[in-house]
Scaffold this motif. Structure first.
Motif, PDB file in Angstrom:
ATOM      1  N   VAL A 165       0.890  -1.269  -0.082  1.00  0.00           N
ATOM      2  CA  VAL A 165       0.136   0.109  -0.056  1.00  0.00           C
ATOM      3  C   VAL A 165       1.047   1.228  -0.025  1.00  0.00           C
ATOM      4  O   VAL A 165       0.621   2.259  -0.749  1.00  0.00           O
ATOM      5  N   ILE A 166       1.991   1.141   0.793  1.00  0.00           N
ATOM      6  CA  ILE A 166       2.819   2.455   0.912  1.00  0.00           C
ATOM      7  C   ILE A 166       3.509   2.488  -0.152  1.00  0.00           C
ATOM      8  O   ILE A 166       3.760   3.425  -0.793  1.00  0.00           O
ATOM      9  N   ALA A 213       2.496   1.594  -3.429  1.00  0.00           N
ATOM     10  CA  ALA A 213       1.740   2.010  -4.575  1.00  0.00           C
ATOM     11  C   ALA A 213       1.395   3.690  -4.414  1.00  0.00           C
ATOM     12  O   ALA A 213       1.312   4.581  -5.301  1.00  0.00           O
ATOM     13  N   GLN A 214       1.054   4.029  -3.027  1.00  0.00           N
ATOM     14  CA  GLN A 214       1.003   5.365  -2.805  1.00  0.00           C
ATOM     15  C   GLN A 214       2.366   6.171  -3.261  1.00  0.00           C
ATOM     16  O   GLN A 214       1.998   7.467  -3.769  1.00  0.00           O
ATOM     17  N   THR A 215       3.470   5.911  -2.747  1.00  0.00           N
ATOM     18  CA  THR A 215       4.520   6.541  -2.989  1.00  0.00           C
ATOM     19  C   THR A 215       4.878   6.438  -4.608  1.00  0.00           C
ATOM     20  O   THR A 215       5.311   7.691  -5.054  1.00  0.00           O
ATOM     21  N   GLN A 216       4.561   5.471  -5.265  1.00  0.00           N
ATOM     22  CA  GLN A 216       4.399   5.841  -6.764  1.00  0.00           C
ATOM     23  C   GLN A 216       3.669   6.581  -7.486  1.00  0.00           C
ATOM     24  O   GLN A 216       3.846   7.368  -8.476  1.00  0.00           O
ATOM     25  N   ARG A 217       2.496   6.753  -6.781  1.00  0.00           N
ATOM     26  CA  ARG A 217       1.619   7.525  -7.391  1.00  0.00           C
ATOM     27  C   ARG A 217       1.887   9.205  -6.929  1.00  0.00           C
ATOM     28  O   ARG A 217       1.818   9.915  -7.872  1.00  0.00           O
ATOM     29  N   ASP A 218       2.384   9.355  -5.825  1.00  0.00           N
ATOM     30  CA  ASP A 218       2.931  10.346  -5.507  1.00  0.00           C
ATOM     31  C   ASP A 218       3.939  11.194  -6.351  1.00  0.00           C
ATOM     32  O   ASP A 218       4.123  12.218  -6.896  1.00  0.00           O
ATOM     33  N   SER A 224       2.983  11.874  -9.823  1.00  0.00           N
ATOM     34  CA  SER A 224       2.101  13.175  -9.872  1.00  0.00           C
ATOM     35  C   SER A 224       3.217  14.339  -9.792  1.00  0.00           C
ATOM     36  O   SER A 224       2.997  15.375 -10.410  1.00  0.00           O
TER      37      SER A 224
END
Length: 114
Positions: free
Chosen positions: A27-28, A30-35, A38
């Protein structure tokens, strides 16, 4: 307690912890990759915008220089020089162009025109 039971009990405790830890890591990640994605998109959009502005400014600069009577005369004279590399390199018109545009080339750090 028997060693087999201890091992089984440890597995029953540790496997869910390992599973939750693995899930949290994913989860962390995936969120880091999205951030990061962006942020990279924002940087790219900003860079593209700035390059467009810079390009427009340089076109305006070139238009202003091209309106100079001295530059126009030197370009017209250079166009009349025979299309022989040595003649083109040694022409008075090119010397005039270098004198007129040299400070601009140096000021803006342009390369390719000497």
């Amino acid at each position: 307690m028997r060693p087999r039971r201890v091992i089984l009990l440890l597995l029953l405790v540790l496997l869910p912890i390992a599973g939750v830890t693995w899930w949290a890591f994913r989860v962390i990640e995936a969120q880091t990759q999205r951030d990061i994605g962006s942020e990279i998109r924002t940087i790219l959009e900003t860079t593209q915008s700035e390059l467009r502005i810079w390009g427009k400014e340089r076109r305006v600069d070139a238009a202003v220089w091209a309106e100079s009577a001295e530059v126009r005369r030197a370009v017209a004279a250079q166009l009349r020089v025979p299309r022989v590399p040595e003649a083109l390199r040694r022409s008075a018109a090119l010397t005039d162009l270098r004198r007129l545009l040299g400070p601009v080339v140096e000021r803006y750090g342009y390369v390719g025109f000497v």
